[in-house]
Design an enzyme around this catalytic site. Sequence first.
Site, short mmCIF file in Angstrom:
data_model
loop_
_atom_site.label_atom_id
_atom_site.label_comp_id
_atom_site.label_asym_id
_atom_site.label_seq_id
_atom_site.Cartn_x
_atom_site.Cartn_y
_atom_site.Cartn_z
N GLY A 176 -47.39 18.43 -61.51
CA GLY A 176 -46.21 18.25 -62.34
C GLY A 176 -45.71 19.55 -62.92
CD GLU B 242 -42.17 43.08 -30.81
OE1 GLU B 242 -41.18 43.00 -31.55
OE2 GLU B 242 -43.36 43.01 -31.23
NE ARG C 298 -58.23 21.64 -47.96
CZ ARG C 298 -59.43 21.27 -48.41
NH1 ARG C 298 -60.52 21.78 -47.86
NH2 ARG C 298 -59.53 20.38 -49.38
CB THR D 281 -53.09 10.78 -56.69
OG1 THR D 281 -53.14 10.91 -58.13
CG2 THR D 281 -51.65 10.96 -56.23
CB ALA D 282 -57.30 9.70 -58.79
CB SER E 59 -55.56 27.44 -69.32
OG SER E 59 -54.43 27.14 -68.54
CB CYS F 148 -41.09 46.41 -36.83
SG CYS F 148 -42.36 47.10 -35.76
CD1 TRP G 20 -63.57 9.51 -48.00
CD2 TRP G 20 -62.22 11.19 -48.59
NE1 TRP G 20 -64.31 10.66 -48.01
CE2 TRP G 20 -63.49 11.70 -48.37
CE3 TRP G 20 -61.19 12.04 -48.96
CZ2 TRP G 20 -63.78 13.05 -48.52
CZ3 TRP G 20 -61.47 13.38 -49.11
CH2 TRP G 20 -62.75 13.86 -48.89
#
EC number: 3.5.4.26
Length: 371
Positions: A309, A55, A190, A167-168, A228, A81, A176
């Site tokens: 997953g 604005e 991205r 996927t692989a 992890s 706002c 690819w």
Amino acid sequence: MFSDKDHAAMQQALALAARGMFTTTPNPRVGCVLVKDGQVIGQGYTQPAGQDHAEIQAMKDALSRGLDPDGATAYVTLEPCSHFGRTPPCADALVRAGVARVVAAMEDPNPSVSGSGLQRLRDAGIDVRCGLLEKEARDLNIGFVSRMTRGLPWVRVKVAASMDGGTALHDGTSQWITGQAARDDGHAWRARACAILTGIGTVRDDDPALTVRALATPRQPQRILVDSRLEVPLDAKILTPDAGEFAKPVLVFCAVEDRERQRALEARGAEVVVLPNPHGKVELPRMLQELGRRGINELHVEAGFKLNGSLVREHCADELLIYLAPKLLGDAQGMFNLPPLGRLQDAAQFRWHEIRQIGDDLRLIARRNDA
């Protein structure tokens, strides 16, 4: 309630808002158009945090042309706002400018605003309407809405796969599966995200930099690694410093306290956050809460089938962005590592949001049923 001219002006405001796609985070992407006597007299969109909102930009644009916003209609893609943040309230600025009418696409989900900006305008005698092209405005700021209402970023899981879901290969080869057009399109997703997340398995197999390269962007999304046991190699590309204007450290979420490894990663410019769950893995829901606290609106995930997953299984995935190539891989790694079901009704439920061909591939967008 809304005329064709109203729709056209709001479409223009939405197009302006999209210009801030890569720069407004953690603020929402907002556009504003000022119309007076049937003519556009000013327009603008929200600048990076701490700078002008849409604005203010629109009113400055009008004044720079020698035009007075007094009596104009302001079309804005999000409720102005009403609170002091890094900048003064836009609702007050519109009142002082003397605008006669404000048309907003949607109310601000921020609890600090949430209707109070529109009420302030009404109290000043301004004709206020809300709800024009609300769905489009909400989609443009889906991450901001998520963070304001749930305290969590909007989590978008991107997968590139064959028609049979591969996927692989089992040796990890995945480059690819899809064509160049789909890969470039993936970089656009991205670029709009606040952060990109991957797992240690993807770092070991592919060593991705996780940067935007297929299009020009003024900032690189923050990079986040789920690791992890802190196994990431110190020379991994994901740890390469981002020297851009909006650079943030790589975030590494782990489940172990290892001061030596933490110091080594910190020396590479990373920040380590320890969030273990009872199974010795990173507690993903708490990780998302932490990212929401840090102002992450949209989280873009490019990971392997195990982390994918886990995100689905722990109800952390809001949207699936799937590119399907017209090829068959046969016995290969899948998209999501999920346990076998005893009943069909226990399946994770999503709904189709969009299906589009990108080059030779299909882009499928699915959202969880309650999103």
